[in-house]
Design a protein around this motif. Structure first.
Motif, mmCIF file in Angstrom:
data_model
loop_
_atom_site.group_PDB
_atom_site.id
_atom_site.type_symbol
_atom_site.label_atom_id
_atom_site.label_comp_id
_atom_site.label_asym_id
_atom_site.label_seq_id
_atom_site.Cartn_x
_atom_site.Cartn_y
_atom_site.Cartn_z
ATOM 1 N N ARG A 163 0.666 -1.268 0.065
ATOM 2 C CA ARG A 163 0.393 0.224 0.131
ATOM 3 C C ARG A 163 1.302 1.479 -0.094
ATOM 4 O O ARG A 163 1.931 1.353 1.109
ATOM 5 N N SER A 195 -4.082 -7.763 -4.238
ATOM 6 C CA SER A 195 -4.751 -7.518 -4.893
ATOM 7 C C SER A 195 -5.882 -7.532 -4.565
ATOM 8 O O SER A 195 -6.875 -8.527 -4.705
ATOM 9 N N PRO A 196 -7.624 -6.564 -5.324
ATOM 10 C CA PRO A 196 -8.533 -6.299 -5.384
ATOM 11 C C PRO A 196 -9.165 -8.145 -5.927
ATOM 12 O O PRO A 196 -10.518 -8.546 -6.327
ATOM 13 N N TYR A 197 -8.300 -8.181 -7.031
ATOM 14 C CA TYR A 197 -8.569 -9.829 -7.931
ATOM 15 C C TYR A 197 -8.265 -10.793 -6.995
ATOM 16 O O TYR A 197 -8.589 -11.709 -8.170
ATOM 17 N N GLY A 245 -7.035 3.400 -16.689
ATOM 18 C CA GLY A 245 -7.955 3.830 -15.715
ATOM 19 C C GLY A 245 -9.365 3.412 -15.792
ATOM 20 O O GLY A 245 -9.821 3.398 -16.986
ATOM 21 N N THR A 246 -10.617 3.360 -14.586
ATOM 22 C CA THR A 246 -11.319 3.582 -15.160
ATOM 23 C C THR A 246 -12.249 4.395 -14.308
ATOM 24 O O THR A 246 -11.715 5.537 -13.751
ATOM 25 N N ASP A 303 -9.886 3.068 -10.122
ATOM 26 C CA ASP A 303 -8.430 2.329 -10.266
ATOM 27 C C ASP A 303 -7.766 2.602 -11.386
ATOM 28 O O ASP A 303 -8.239 3.286 -12.963
ATOM 29 N N TYR A 351 -4.473 1.433 -14.506
ATOM 30 C CA TYR A 351 -3.576 0.262 -14.067
ATOM 31 C C TYR A 351 -2.277 0.790 -15.505
ATOM 32 O O TYR A 351 -2.357 1.448 -16.590
ATOM 33 N N ILE A 358 -2.496 -3.047 -10.995
ATOM 34 C CA ILE A 358 -3.846 -1.661 -10.102
ATOM 35 C C ILE A 358 -3.406 -1.100 -9.370
ATOM 36 O O ILE A 358 -2.409 -1.508 -8.379
ATOM 37 N N THR A 415 -5.735 0.840 -6.750
ATOM 38 C CA THR A 415 -6.686 1.071 -6.532
ATOM 39 C C THR A 415 -6.581 2.684 -5.983
ATOM 40 O O THR A 415 -5.626 3.436 -4.835
ATOM 41 N N PRO A 416 -8.427 3.410 -5.735
ATOM 42 C CA PRO A 416 -8.233 4.621 -4.951
ATOM 43 C C PRO A 416 -7.540 4.344 -3.524
ATOM 44 O O PRO A 416 -7.189 5.854 -3.521
ATOM 45 N N ARG A 436 -13.583 -4.471 -12.206
ATOM 46 C CA ARG A 436 -13.745 -4.120 -11.554
ATOM 47 C C ARG A 436 -14.220 -1.944 -12.448
ATOM 48 O O ARG A 436 -12.861 -1.947 -13.340
#
Length: 379
Positions: A4, A38-40, A299-300, A304, A306, A318, A320-321, A378
């Motif tokens: 993190r 990872s969230p995945y 990104g999305t 997120d 990438y 990734i 993440t926010p 996501r």
């Protein structure tokens, strides 16, 4: 290893001094935090295509350099890319980072994901590296050469490409459109490169406008006009024309989302975030950790990011926010290549990217491979 990274605001400078890349890094110094997954979930073993993915994801090869795809020969050294909606289907555009012929090609997909055809949308240019999509569905293809140009191209193949002279002559890398402020941000791949924005006279028409460079202004940043965006060979180049200009070590990818423009610098291994509202620049990732060889970025809408690696261990990570940084994709057995052109399909269920030199690793890029990954991304 996952980690993190806490965000830290970076002021623009002291006494209007323009920081070079190494000084920016010292100022940024993003602090390591607690480890996070990872969230995945973790990556599995490489699949038949040599791609390691989380559970629930799969890959396929879309195109190979110098091989036929959709009725055309896919270009060598595939680089920057983007997707565009096309009725029930979509189009993936990819640059070619080779000298003299360069240019860009497009692959048109049907609604079921099958390839309908492929075609050239730009030819006869030089080392087309990255670029960016516009809100009016054109692709800005950028030349990564001394006094390089920006070409506005038609992903649908109906109109010829147009050189956008007012966007400046420098070693262009990537572009990102800000529809909120009606400007286009531009990165520069030099050791003392700058971060620019182009302000068109009419939004949606890039034929005329003003090129500006990001500058120090006490505790904030500001934009100043570049006096001569098209300098001759022996004249002072754009990055040296404004004394207060901020410099970044090797500008690479650029992505705008949710009021912030994110861009990367390979020299100090940083991902930067420019916030027009607060007039600040901060490093959301700065060197070390799981990311190595920072390059292209996308990104999305959910926030997120990438980030693709140029070398390193050939991963797309990734961010993440909330600051989790973790690998999402890894290419096995291609250590002499780099990952380029990350882009989501319009429905965000498919993700495209290339290995510029593939398994051969040769610089001409004739072994380049373009991939598609499908899965529960996501949004």
């Amino acid at each position: 290893m996952h980690r993190r990274v806490f965000l830290r605001t970076v002021t623009a400078g002291v006494g209007a001094v323009a920081f070079a890349g190494s000084l920016w890094q010292d100022a940024a110094g993003a602090s390591p935090g607690t480890f996070a997954a990872s969230p995945y979930g973790p990556l599995g073993a490489p699949d038949a295509n040599g791609i390691a993915l989380p559970s629930g994801f799969s890959s396929r090869v879309i195109a190979r350099s110098t091989h036929a795809v959709g009725g055309t020969i896919w270009h060598p050294a595939p680089d920057g890319g983007a997707c565009f909606a096309d009725g029930a289907g979509w189009i993936y555009v990819s640059n070619s980072e080779v000298p003299l012929v360069g240019g860009a090609s497009a692959v048109r997909f049907r609604a079921d994901g099958s390839i309908e055809r492929a075609y050239r949308i730009l030819s006869g240019t030089n080392l087309n590296c990255a670029g960016g999509a516009t809100p009016w569905n054109t692709w800005l293809s950028c030349e990564e050469i001394f006094r390089g140009k920006v070409y506005e191209t038609d992903p649908y193949g109906n109109r010829g490409a147009v050189e956008r002279k007012k966007m400046g002559r420098f070693k262009h890398e990537a572009a990102a459109c800000d529809p909120d402020r009606r400007v286009v941000y531009l990165t520069e791949d030099e050791e003392d490169g700058c971060f620019y924005r182009f302000v068109p006279v009419v939004w949606g028409d890039l034929s005329n406008g003003r090129l500006e460079v990001l500058c120090a202004a006490g505790a904030n940043v500001e934009w100043k006009a570049v006096p001569d965006p098209e300098p001759a060979v022996f004249e002072e180049q754009t990055r040296h024309q404004v004394d207060e200009a901020l410099h970044f070590d090797g500008g690479e990818g650029c992505h705008y989302a949710n009021g912030t423009c994110y861009f990367t610098a390979k020299g100090d291994g940083s991902v930067w975030a420019y916030d027009p509202g607060t007039r600040t620049v901060r490093a959301i990732y700065s060197g070390g950790g799981t990311l190595d060889g920072i390059d292209n970025i996308t990104g999305t809408a959910g926030g997120d990011l990438y980030v693709a690696e140029d070398g390193g261990n050939m991963e797309i990570n990734i961010i993440t926010p909330d600051g989790v940084v973790a690998p999402v994709i890894r290419i096995d057995g291609q250590a002499k290549s780099e990952i380029t052109g990350p882009a989501f399909s319009p429905d965000k269920t498919r993700f495209y990217f290339s290995s510029q030199r593939g398994t051969s690793g040769e610089k001409a890029g004739t072994g380049g491979i373009t991939y598609e990954v499908t899965g529960p991304f996501r949004h």
